[in-house]
Design an enzyme around this catalytic site. Structure first.
Site, mmCIF file in Angstrom:
data_model
loop_
_atom_site.group_PDB
_atom_site.id
_atom_site.type_symbol
_atom_site.label_atom_id
_atom_site.label_comp_id
_atom_site.label_asym_id
_atom_site.label_seq_id
_atom_site.Cartn_x
_atom_site.Cartn_y
_atom_site.Cartn_z
ATOM 1 N N HIS A 69 38.717 -67.045 60.006
ATOM 2 C CA HIS A 69 38.614 -68.123 59.012
ATOM 3 C C HIS A 69 39.986 -68.791 58.899
ATOM 4 O O HIS A 69 40.736 -68.549 57.943
ATOM 5 C CB HIS A 69 38.127 -67.549 57.679
ATOM 6 C CG HIS A 69 36.720 -67.011 57.767
ATOM 7 N ND1 HIS A 69 35.613 -67.768 57.469
ATOM 8 C CD2 HIS A 69 36.257 -65.810 58.192
ATOM 9 C CE1 HIS A 69 34.517 -67.040 57.678
ATOM 10 N NE2 HIS A 69 34.873 -65.849 58.124
ATOM 11 N N GLY A 74 36.296 -67.165 51.799
ATOM 12 C CA GLY A 74 36.211 -66.651 50.434
ATOM 13 C C GLY A 74 35.531 -67.621 49.480
ATOM 14 O O GLY A 74 34.778 -68.504 49.879
ATOM 15 N N GLY A 75 35.782 -67.433 48.194
ATOM 16 C CA GLY A 75 35.190 -68.287 47.160
ATOM 17 C C GLY A 75 34.018 -67.642 46.441
ATOM 18 O O GLY A 75 33.558 -68.166 45.433
ATOM 19 N N TYR A 136 27.834 -70.902 56.750
ATOM 20 C CA TYR A 136 26.714 -69.976 56.524
ATOM 21 C C TYR A 136 25.357 -70.673 56.533
ATOM 22 O O TYR A 136 24.346 -70.102 56.920
ATOM 23 C CB TYR A 136 26.872 -69.341 55.133
ATOM 24 C CG TYR A 136 27.528 -67.988 55.057
ATOM 25 C CD1 TYR A 136 27.184 -67.121 54.038
ATOM 26 C CD2 TYR A 136 28.499 -67.573 55.954
ATOM 27 C CE1 TYR A 136 27.774 -65.870 53.916
ATOM 28 C CE2 TYR A 136 29.100 -66.339 55.834
ATOM 29 C CZ TYR A 136 28.735 -65.487 54.805
ATOM 30 O OH TYR A 136 29.320 -64.259 54.687
ATOM 31 N N ARG A 169 23.430 -64.411 50.482
ATOM 32 C CA ARG A 169 24.210 -65.656 50.378
ATOM 33 C C ARG A 169 23.766 -66.678 51.418
ATOM 34 O O ARG A 169 24.331 -67.757 51.517
ATOM 35 C CB ARG A 169 25.695 -65.351 50.580
ATOM 36 C CG ARG A 169 26.324 -64.478 49.512
ATOM 37 C CD ARG A 169 27.610 -63.865 50.005
ATOM 38 N NE ARG A 169 27.322 -62.895 51.075
ATOM 39 C CZ ARG A 169 28.294 -62.303 51.789
ATOM 40 N NH1 ARG A 169 29.555 -62.597 51.576
ATOM 41 N NH2 ARG A 169 27.983 -61.431 52.724
ATOM 42 N N HIS A 201 26.046 -64.593 61.410
ATOM 43 C CA HIS A 201 26.552 -63.624 60.431
ATOM 44 C C HIS A 201 25.371 -62.793 59.952
ATOM 45 O O HIS A 201 24.404 -63.355 59.423
ATOM 46 C CB HIS A 201 27.173 -64.387 59.256
ATOM 47 C CG HIS A 201 27.250 -63.585 57.986
ATOM 48 N ND1 HIS A 201 28.429 -63.112 57.478
ATOM 49 C CD2 HIS A 201 26.275 -63.174 57.147
ATOM 50 C CE1 HIS A 201 28.175 -62.435 56.367
ATOM 51 N NE2 HIS A 201 26.877 -62.462 56.139
ATOM 52 N N HIS A 230 29.390 -58.768 62.638
ATOM 53 C CA HIS A 230 29.335 -57.769 61.551
ATOM 54 C C HIS A 230 28.205 -56.760 61.821
ATOM 55 O O HIS A 230 27.698 -56.146 60.895
ATOM 56 C CB HIS A 230 29.070 -58.418 60.185
ATOM 57 C CG HIS A 230 29.874 -59.617 59.852
ATOM 58 N ND1 HIS A 230 31.196 -59.752 60.164
ATOM 59 C CD2 HIS A 230 29.517 -60.777 59.229
ATOM 60 C CE1 HIS A 230 31.624 -60.932 59.730
ATOM 61 N NE2 HIS A 230 30.642 -61.578 59.174
ATOM 62 N N ASP A 289 37.577 -61.193 61.445
ATOM 63 C CA ASP A 289 37.108 -61.889 60.231
ATOM 64 C C ASP A 289 38.331 -62.366 59.428
ATOM 65 O O ASP A 289 38.248 -62.582 58.217
ATOM 66 C CB ASP A 289 36.236 -60.967 59.379
ATOM 67 C CG ASP A 289 35.192 -61.738 58.583
ATOM 68 O OD1 ASP A 289 34.536 -61.137 57.709
ATOM 69 O OD2 ASP A 289 35.058 -62.957 58.808
HETATM 70 C C1 FWO Z 1 31.889 -60.592 55.545
HETATM 71 C C2 FWO Z 1 33.268 -64.113 55.468
HETATM 72 C C3 FWO Z 1 30.843 -60.748 54.413
HETATM 73 C C4 FWO Z 1 33.956 -65.813 53.831
HETATM 74 O O1 FWO Z 1 29.730 -60.247 54.561
HETATM 75 O O2 FWO Z 1 31.230 -63.190 56.167
HETATM 76 O O3 FWO Z 1 31.183 -61.411 53.420
HETATM 77 O O4 FWO Z 1 33.249 -66.820 53.758
HETATM 78 O O5 FWO Z 1 35.199 -65.840 53.813
HETATM 79 N N1 FWO Z 1 32.801 -61.718 55.477
HETATM 80 N N2 FWO Z 1 31.997 -64.417 53.388
HETATM 81 C C5 FWO Z 1 32.703 -59.314 55.360
HETATM 82 C C6 FWO Z 1 31.904 -58.061 55.715
HETATM 83 C C7 FWO Z 1 31.656 -58.003 57.207
HETATM 84 C C8 FWO Z 1 32.696 -56.826 55.293
HETATM 85 C C9 FWO Z 1 32.336 -62.966 55.755
HETATM 86 C C10 FWO Z 1 33.311 -64.443 53.985
HETATM 87 ZN ZN ZN Z 2 30.582 -63.367 58.216
#
Ligand code: FWO
Ligand code: ZN
Length: 395
Positions: A69, A74-75, A136, A169, A201, A230, A289
Site C-alpha cells: 500500500h 488503513g482507515g 476492495y 468489508r 483479497h 492473504h 501488505d
Molecule cells: C489485511 C489492507 C486485512 C488496508 O484483512 O487487506 O485487512 O486497506 O490498508 N490488510 N485493509 C491484513 C490481514 C491479512 C492481516 C488489508 C488493509
Molecule cells: Zn488485503
C-alpha cells in the site's frame, strides 16, 4: 551522494547457477548486469570502474514485493487510522527493489491517480514500481472508466485489485460481477502485453475461494488469471489454497507479524506444507501488505485492534525460511523475486543474468543485507542506506 560510476565490478560473489552455488565476478553497466564470469576473467581497460569487494557475500535478485500500500492504506477505524505512505528507505532497508502498489479498503480518500503518482515518485527515487488499478470494491475506481483500458493503455498498470472476497468489508460482489471483472483484467492484459492479473483479497468469511473454484468450473477463464492473497490468514482458507495450487493456481502468502494469531498459518508453516504437497514452489509468492492496515475484528465485526504492516516482517520471514532450512537461499529468492517477475511478466526482472536489470542484494553469511542495487544504482553500501526520498529528514 558522490557521482556513481557507470561501471561497477563486484568480485568474488557467491551466486546460484541452476540452483548451484558458484563464485563469480559481476560487471554492472548502467542499469544492466553486463557480465557474470569466473573470478578474474573480466578485464576492463581505459574505463573508470568502481571496484566492490564481494568475497564472503552472496548475491540474489532484488526482492519484488507484490502487495504494497505505497500511498498508505488503513482507515477502518476512521480518519486517524489512515496509514502513512511508504518511503524509499523503508523498502531498501528490507531488500525490496521492486513493488507492486495497490489500494485497499479505502477508495474514498485514496485514489488511483495518487497511487500512480507515488509509484512514479518511488521510480524516480530508484525503485522499480508497478500498480494494480482498483481497490476492495467492485465496480472499482479506474483512470479511463474501464479496467480493461487502464491495463491495456497505462504502462504502470499491470493488473487490478485488491478486490475483496469473503470479507465483511467487501462490496459483496455477485459471482457475475466477479467474473466480469476478471475477464476485463484478462483481455486488458492481452491488449497491453501484460499479465493482467486480478489481485484478490481473501477475508475470513466462510465462502473462502468458492468464486475461484466456480470460475474454473463454469467459465473459460484459467486459474492463472487471478492471484488470491492473504491465503494463510486462517487454516480453513489455507486448506482451500492447497487445493487451488493443485488446480494450477497461484497463491500469495502474507508475511504477518510474529507470533501469528491462533488461527493464522505463518509463511514458514505454509511453505513447509506446500513443499510437502509436491512441486508447487513456482506458483507461490510472498508479500508484505506494507503500509496497509492490519485490523483485528471480533466475532461481531467490531474493530478491536489496528496496526500498520511493514516490510520488516517480510524480510525476517525470508531470513527465517533460509535459517530454518525450510527453503534454500536459491528457493527463497525464487519465491521472493523470480516467481513475482514470471507470474506478473515483469520484463528483465527477477534473475541475475547478463542483460537483466541490475537489481541485486548482497548478503553476508548471516543473511544480513550489505548492498542493495536497483537498476545499477547503489541504494545500500556496507549496510548503510544510500537511497534518499525527496523529503527524507535523515542526515
Ligand atoms: C489485511 C489492507 C486485512 C488496508 O484483512 O487487506 O485487512 O486497506 O490498508 N490488510 N485493509 C491484513 C490481514 C491479512 C492481516 C488489508 C488493509
Ligand atoms: Zn488485503
Amino acid at each position: 551522494m558522490s557521482e556513481e560510476k557507470f561501471f561497477k565490478l563486484i568480485s568474488g560473489l557467491l551466486v546460484f547457477e541452476k540452483g548451484e552455488p558458484v563464485i563469480r565476478d559481476l560487471l554492472l553497466a548502467g542499469e544492466k548486469i553486463a557480465a557474470i564470469e569466473k573470478p578474474g576473467a573480466i578485464k576492463i581497460n581505459g574505463l573508470e570502474v568502481e571496484q566492490i569487494e564481494g568475497t564472503g557475500l552472496q548475491a540474489i535478485p532484488g526482492f519484488i514485493d507484490p502487495h504494497v500500500h505505497i500511498t498508505g492504506g488503513g482507515g477502518e477505524g476512521g480518519p486517524a487510522t489512515r496509514a502513512p505512505e511508504i518511503q524509499v528507505e523503508d523498502c531498501v532497508r528490507f531488500g525490496v527493489t521492486g513493488v507492486i502498489g495497490l489500494l485497499g479498503t479505502d477508495s474514498v480518500t485514496r485514489h488511483p491517480s495518487s497511487l500512480l503518482a507515488k509509484a512514479r515518485a518511488l521510480e524516480i527515487e530508484g525503485l522499480n514500481t508497478w500498480i494494480m488499478v482498483g481497490a476492495y470494491n467492485l465496480p472499482t475506481p479506474t483512470f479511463t472508466g474501464s479496467v480493461r483500458s487502464d491495463i491495456a493503455l497505462i504502462d504502470k498498470v499491470i493488473g487490478a485489485g485488491e478486490i475483496a472476497l469473503s470479507d465483511h468489508r467487501s462490496s459483496q460482489p455477485t459471482f457475475e460481477e466477479f467474473i466480469k471483472f476478471v475477464a476485463e483484467c484478462r483481455v486488458g492484459g492481452m491488449l497491453g502485453g501484460k499479465a493482467g492479473l486480478a489481485n484478490l483479497h481473501l477475508g475470513d468469511g466462510p465462502r473462502g475461494l468458492d468464486y475461484l473454484f466456480r470460475m474454473v468450473e463454469e467459465t473459460e477463464i484459467p486459474a492463472t488469471q487471478v492471484i488470491p492473497t492473504h491465503i494463510n490468514r486462517n487454516r480453513f482458507l489455507f486448506a482451500q489454497g492447497l487445493k487451488w495450487l493443485e488446480k494450477g493456481g497461484y497463491l500469495d502468502l502474507t508475511a504477518m507479524p510474529e507470533p501469528v494469531a491462533e488461527d493464522e498459518v505463518s509463511v514458514l508453516k505454509a511453505l513447509i506444507e506446500i513443499k510437502a504437497r509436491g512441486d508447487y514452489l513456482n506458483q507461490v509468492t510472498v508479500s508484505s501488505d506494507g503500509n496497509g492496515s492490519l485490523p483485528v475484528f471480533d466475532q461481531s465485526g467490531r474493530l478491536v485492534g489496528l496496526t500498520v504492516a511493514s516490510q520488516k516482517d517480510y524480510f525476517q520471514t525470508f531470513q527465517e525460511l533460509v535459517r530454518q532450512k525450510i527453503l534454500t537461499l536459491s528457493e527463497a529468492s525464487q519465491v521472493f523475486s523470480t516467481n513475482v517477475a514470471e507470474i506478473y511478466k515483469l520484463k528483465g526482472k527477477g534473475k541475475l543474468s547478463p542483460g537483466y536489470d541490475a537489481d541485486l542484494l548482497l548478503l553476508n553469511e548471516e543473511l544480513q543485507l550489505k548492498y542493495v542495487f536497483s537498476r545499477g544504482k547503489t541504494m545500500m553500501a556496507n549496510g548503510q542506506i544510500k537511497a534518499r526520498g525527496t523529503f527524507s529528514t535523515r542526515d
